[in-house]
Design an enzyme around this catalytic site. Structure first.
Site, PDB file in Angstrom:
ATOM      1  N   GLY A  88       1.911  -8.367   5.382  1.00 29.10           N
ATOM      2  CA  GLY A  88       1.452  -9.743   5.202  1.00 29.10           C
ATOM      3  C   GLY A  88       2.570 -10.749   5.418  1.00 29.10           C
ATOM      4  O   GLY A  88       3.611 -10.438   6.012  1.00 29.10           O
ATOM      5  N   SER A  95       5.523   5.140   8.847  1.00 30.75           N
ATOM      6  CA  SER A  95       4.866   4.844   7.570  1.00 30.75           C
ATOM      7  C   SER A  95       5.764   5.295   6.431  1.00 30.75           C
ATOM      8  O   SER A  95       6.254   6.430   6.445  1.00 30.75           O
ATOM      9  CB  SER A  95       3.512   5.554   7.482  1.00 30.75           C
ATOM     10  OG  SER A  95       2.599   4.881   8.283  1.00 30.75           O
ATOM     11  N   LYS A 102       5.318   3.469  17.070  1.00 26.98           N
ATOM     12  CA  LYS A 102       5.326   2.407  16.056  1.00 26.98           C
ATOM     13  C   LYS A 102       6.559   2.578  15.175  1.00 26.98           C
ATOM     14  O   LYS A 102       6.772   3.651  14.591  1.00 26.98           O
ATOM     15  CB  LYS A 102       4.046   2.481  15.222  1.00 26.98           C
ATOM     16  CG  LYS A 102       3.906   1.331  14.241  1.00 26.98           C
ATOM     17  CD  LYS A 102       2.492   1.205  13.756  1.00 26.98           C
ATOM     18  CE  LYS A 102       2.313   0.082  12.772  1.00 26.98           C
ATOM     19  NZ  LYS A 102       0.926  -0.055  12.345  1.00 26.98           N
ATOM     20  N   PHE A 136      -1.874   8.116   4.265  1.00 29.66           N
ATOM     21  CA  PHE A 136      -2.758   8.664   5.315  1.00 29.66           C
ATOM     22  C   PHE A 136      -3.977   9.415   4.771  1.00 29.66           C
ATOM     23  O   PHE A 136      -4.209  10.572   5.137  1.00 29.66           O
ATOM     24  CB  PHE A 136      -2.002   9.636   6.238  1.00 29.66           C
ATOM     25  CG  PHE A 136      -0.886   9.047   7.057  1.00 29.66           C
ATOM     26  CD1 PHE A 136      -0.787   7.692   7.284  1.00 29.66           C
ATOM     27  CD2 PHE A 136       0.066   9.894   7.638  1.00 29.66           C
ATOM     28  CE1 PHE A 136       0.253   7.177   8.060  1.00 29.66           C
ATOM     29  CE2 PHE A 136       1.097   9.398   8.406  1.00 29.66           C
ATOM     30  CZ  PHE A 136       1.201   8.032   8.617  1.00 29.66           C
ATOM     31  N   ASN A 194       0.843  -1.204   0.000  1.00 26.48           N
ATOM     32  CA  ASN A 194       0.000   0.000   0.000  1.00 26.48           C
ATOM     33  C   ASN A 194       0.869   1.241   0.000  1.00 26.48           C
ATOM     34  O   ASN A 194       1.955   1.262   0.559  1.00 26.48           O
ATOM     35  CB  ASN A 194      -0.967  -0.030   1.195  1.00 26.48           C
ATOM     36  CG  ASN A 194      -0.405   0.663   2.419  1.00 26.48           C
ATOM     37  OD1 ASN A 194      -0.458   1.896   2.519  1.00 26.48           O
ATOM     38  ND2 ASN A 194       0.157  -0.114   3.344  1.00 26.48           N
ATOM     39  N   ASN A 198       5.726  -1.557  11.400  1.00 27.54           N
ATOM     40  CA  ASN A 198       4.966  -1.023  10.267  1.00 27.54           C
ATOM     41  C   ASN A 198       5.339  -1.814   8.996  1.00 27.54           C
ATOM     42  O   ASN A 198       6.042  -2.823   9.074  1.00 27.54           O
ATOM     43  CB  ASN A 198       5.279   0.464  10.112  1.00 27.54           C
ATOM     44  CG  ASN A 198       4.058   1.254   9.668  1.00 27.54           C
ATOM     45  OD1 ASN A 198       3.375   0.822   8.727  1.00 27.54           O
ATOM     46  ND2 ASN A 198       3.774   2.359  10.308  1.00 27.54           N
ATOM     47  N   ASN A 238       4.925   6.028   3.465  1.00 30.42           N
ATOM     48  CA  ASN A 238       4.205   6.737   2.402  1.00 30.42           C
ATOM     49  C   ASN A 238       3.990   8.222   2.661  1.00 30.42           C
ATOM     50  O   ASN A 238       3.291   8.887   1.910  1.00 30.42           O
ATOM     51  CB  ASN A 238       2.864   6.045   2.156  1.00 30.42           C
ATOM     52  CG  ASN A 238       3.057   4.588   1.780  1.00 30.42           C
ATOM     53  OD1 ASN A 238       3.889   4.274   0.931  1.00 30.42           O
ATOM     54  ND2 ASN A 238       2.338   3.700   2.435  1.00 30.42           N
ATOM     55  N   THR A 239       4.547   8.728   3.763  1.00 27.23           N
ATOM     56  CA  THR A 239       4.543  10.172   4.007  1.00 27.23           C
ATOM     57  C   THR A 239       5.995  10.610   3.923  1.00 27.23           C
ATOM     58  O   THR A 239       6.812  10.190   4.758  1.00 27.23           O
ATOM     59  CB  THR A 239       3.940  10.497   5.395  1.00 27.23           C
ATOM     60  OG1 THR A 239       2.568  10.112   5.376  1.00 27.23           O
ATOM     61  CG2 THR A 239       4.048  11.974   5.726  1.00 27.23           C
TER      62      THR A 239
END
Ligand SMILES: Cc1cc2nc3c(=O)[nH]c(=O)nc-3n(C[C@H](O)[C@H](O)[C@H](O)COP(=O)(O)O)c2cc1C
Length: 317
Positions: free
Chosen positions: A262, A179, A212, A118, A114, A241, A181-182
């Site tokens: 996963g 994360s 996290k 956010f 992904n 994460n 993706n930021t």
């Protein structure tokens, strides 16, 4: 039930499938007789209760951040027997996240990639969702992040505002600095930045505060971060994460950018849990996340960090 729904859900685009299940659970939570029926179906035996940070977790299994980002369906999710539910990541202001497509199923690898970034309706919306009477049931955590357009030097202000807003509404809070993706967010795990950030949050803390971390930290980076986390008396660590690493994958989506989660994350997450447990001499509660696909995976994660100190969570979209 999931095994029956799965073939139908897998015909839909992943983000649509995610939204459909959220809506279903929202409906469950909104209709008390349906909620009572579903709760009876999923009632968990109470023998695995654990008390951490002064909070009574009815069992070790929780729902990780990312599934219910806006707190839309937590009442319905509460009927599924989770010991805790982590809402978010919540950012101060609403934002759209990255352009679609941004979520990919790697079916052959039992994985997802992904790059959501956010997306969410912002802190005020989520705070309203959490107001009102709390049903008995899972511990509710809120996972906090910064907006994409917040300069990193001002990240502390975003976290401070979020902690202040959610102190009266959540049972525990999580600082998400991991994360992928930021842009730049994960730099906040660096020793100097992390120490400054955690010190600046101290006056705002009223509820248990967890952090996290990314599975992509080197052992040295992780050890440094742990020293800082312990020195700043953070209540627990979530490991981990998603990863930007790409172990050998079979799916044609393997080269999509974003965070992998996963089954391929299992070993990495377990190794990290073991290292945290050793480095912190078992004194830091660890929340296991990453590739917990079965009871065996959950037990392995717990064994890596000592039973009773670790509890496990999963997210399946
Ligand atoms: C679609 C998706 C969205 C996610 N969003 C978030 C998020 O907003 N905040 C966060 O801390 N983690 C987020 N995660 C990471 C999960 O909480 C979890 O740490 C990670 O997926 C590893 O667990 P898993 O292998 O069981 O999925 C997301 C994961 C996925 C798959």
């Amino acid at each position: 039930m999931y095994s029956r729904l799965r073939p139908w859900l897998f015909r839909l685009d992943p983000e649509r499938a995610h939204a459909a299940t959220l809506r279903l659970l929202q409906l469950v939570g909104a209709l008390p007789p349906l909620a009572a029926f579903v709760s009876r179906l999923y009632k968990m035996p109470p023998q695995n209760a654990v008390n951490l940070f002064g909070l009574p977790f009815s069992n070790h299994l929780g729902l990780a951040a990312g599934y219910d980002k806006d707190g839309l369906a937590w009442r319905g999710l509460a009927c599924l027997g989770f010991g805790h539910i982590e809402i978010g990541t919540v950012t101060p202001q609403p934002q759209r996240g990255n352009p679609k497509p941004r979520l990919f199923r790697l079916v052959e690898d039992e994985a997802l990639i992904n790059r959501m970034g956010f997306p969410g309706r912002g802190a005020e919306f989520v705070a309203r969702r959490l107001q009102g009477p709390r049903i008995e049931g899972p511990v509710i955590g809120v996972n906090l992040g910064i907006n994409k357009d917040t300069p990193l030097e001002e990240a502390a202000k975003d976290y401070q505002a979020l902690i202040t807003r959610f102190n009266p509404l959540a049972d525990y809070l999580v600082i998400n600095v991991s994360s992928p993706n930021t842009p730049g967010l994960r730099q906040l795990q660096g020793a100097g930045a992390l120490n400054g950030l955690l010190k600046s949050l101290a006056p705002y803390r009223q509820k248990p505060l967890l952090i996290k971390l990314s599975p992509d930290l080197s052992e040295e980076q992780l050890d440094q971060a742990l020293d800082i986390i312990v020195n700043n008396k953070i209540d627990g660590v979530i490991a981990a994460n998603t990863t930007v690493d790409r172990p050998r994958l079979l799916s044609h989506h393997a080269s999509e950018s974003g965070g992998l989660s996963g089954a391929p994350l299992s070993a990495l997450s377990r190794k990290m849990i073991g290292r945290i447990y050793t480095q912190a001499q078992g004194m830091l509660p660890i929340v296991a996340a990453g590739g917990i696909m079965s009871r065996l995976d959950a037990e392995a994660a717990m064994n890596a960090g000592a039973r009773g100190r670790v509890w496990c969570r999963f997210i399946q979209v």
